[in-house]
Enzyme design. Structure first.
Site, PDB file in Angstrom:
ATOM      1  N   CYS A  50      99.542  44.575   8.191  1.00 21.31           N
ATOM      2  CA  CYS A  50     100.157  43.328   8.667  1.00 21.31           C
ATOM      3  C   CYS A  50     101.437  42.977   7.921  1.00 21.31           C
ATOM      4  CB  CYS A  50      99.165  42.172   8.568  1.00 21.31           C
ATOM      5  SG  CYS A  50      98.599  41.828   6.886  1.00 21.31           S
ATOM      6  N   GLY A  53     105.287  43.313   9.272  1.00 21.87           N
ATOM      7  CA  GLY A  53     106.014  42.290  10.012  1.00 21.87           C
ATOM      8  C   GLY A  53     105.705  40.866   9.597  1.00 21.87           C
ATOM      9  N   HIS A  54     104.838  40.652   8.612  1.00 14.28           N
ATOM     10  CA  HIS A  54     104.422  39.289   8.240  1.00 14.28           C
ATOM     11  C   HIS A  54     104.543  39.101   6.745  1.00 14.28           C
ATOM     12  CE1 HIS A  54     101.779  35.686   8.105  1.00 14.28           C
ATOM     13  NE2 HIS A  54     102.081  35.578   9.376  1.00 14.28           N
ATOM     14  N   PHE A  55     105.563  38.903   6.183  1.00  8.90           N
ATOM     15  CA  PHE A  55     106.941  38.848   6.660  1.00  8.90           C
ATOM     16  C   PHE A  55     107.737  39.829   5.825  1.00  8.90           C
ATOM     17  CE2 PHE A  55     105.133  34.630   7.368  1.00  8.90           C
ATOM     18  CZ  PHE A  55     105.393  34.455   8.712  1.00  8.90           C
ATOM     19  N   ILE A  60     102.970  37.687   3.383  1.00  8.11           N
ATOM     20  CA  ILE A  60     101.921  36.666   3.347  1.00  8.11           C
ATOM     21  C   ILE A  60     100.807  37.132   4.279  1.00  8.11           C
ATOM     22  CG2 ILE A  60     101.315  34.269   3.873  1.00  8.11           C
ATOM     23  CD1 ILE A  60     104.214  33.522   3.227  1.00  8.11           C
TER      24      ILE A  60
END
Length: 148
Positions: A50, A53-55, A60
């Site tokens: 994850c 792309g987060h972030f 996070i």
């Protein structure tokens, strides 16, 4: 395999839950009481998919994945309590979800889930996710027990 009777290692978790990488969000169950409660944790690493792309540049751990981790802990409790591995626990609802602090790589996400009630295959839980003893997420949620 973990030797303590109220603990489960990854091998036992894999026997109970249908989830697999990258969506298995439990590393260990540290304690449980059948029909009552479970505590578990997940080590959050920079290698979580994850974080791509987060972030970018500010990783996070997504709140929805914290909720999913709580639900997976609840699923383990349900499977251990009901003793039927032919069932699947599906999210049926989430209430009062609150996200209090971000979870980042290097954190250990501790989960404490308590069964509020069970009726006709619907299990209602209260779950708290914490890091270093500080609550990061809290929610009430329901899971429906269904045949595969």
């Amino acid at each position: 395999m973990v030797n303590n009777i109220n603990q489960l290692g990854i091998e036992e978790i894999l026997e109970l839950l249908p989830h697999r990488y990258p969506f298995l969000l439990l590393d260990r169950v540290t304690d449980y009481t059948l029909g009552e409660s479970i505590t578990a944790y997940k080590n959050i690493t920079f290698n979580e998919p994850c974080f791509t792309g987060h972030f970018p540049g500010k990783p996070i751990f997504p709140g929805v994945l914290i909720l999913e981790a709580l639900a997976q802990a609840a699923g383990v409790l349900g499977f251990k309590t009901a003793g039927n591995s032919d069932d699947l626990y599906l999210y049926a609802g989430i209430d009062k979800a609150r996200f209090k602090h971000p979870v980042v790589p290097g954190d250990r996400l501790d989960m404490d889930v308590r069964l509020i009630k069970e009726r006709r295959g619907i299990w209602k839980f209260h779950g708290v996710g914490s890091v270093d003893g500080k609550a990061v997420c809290e929610a009430e949620f329901m899971c429906a027990m269904r045949k595969l």
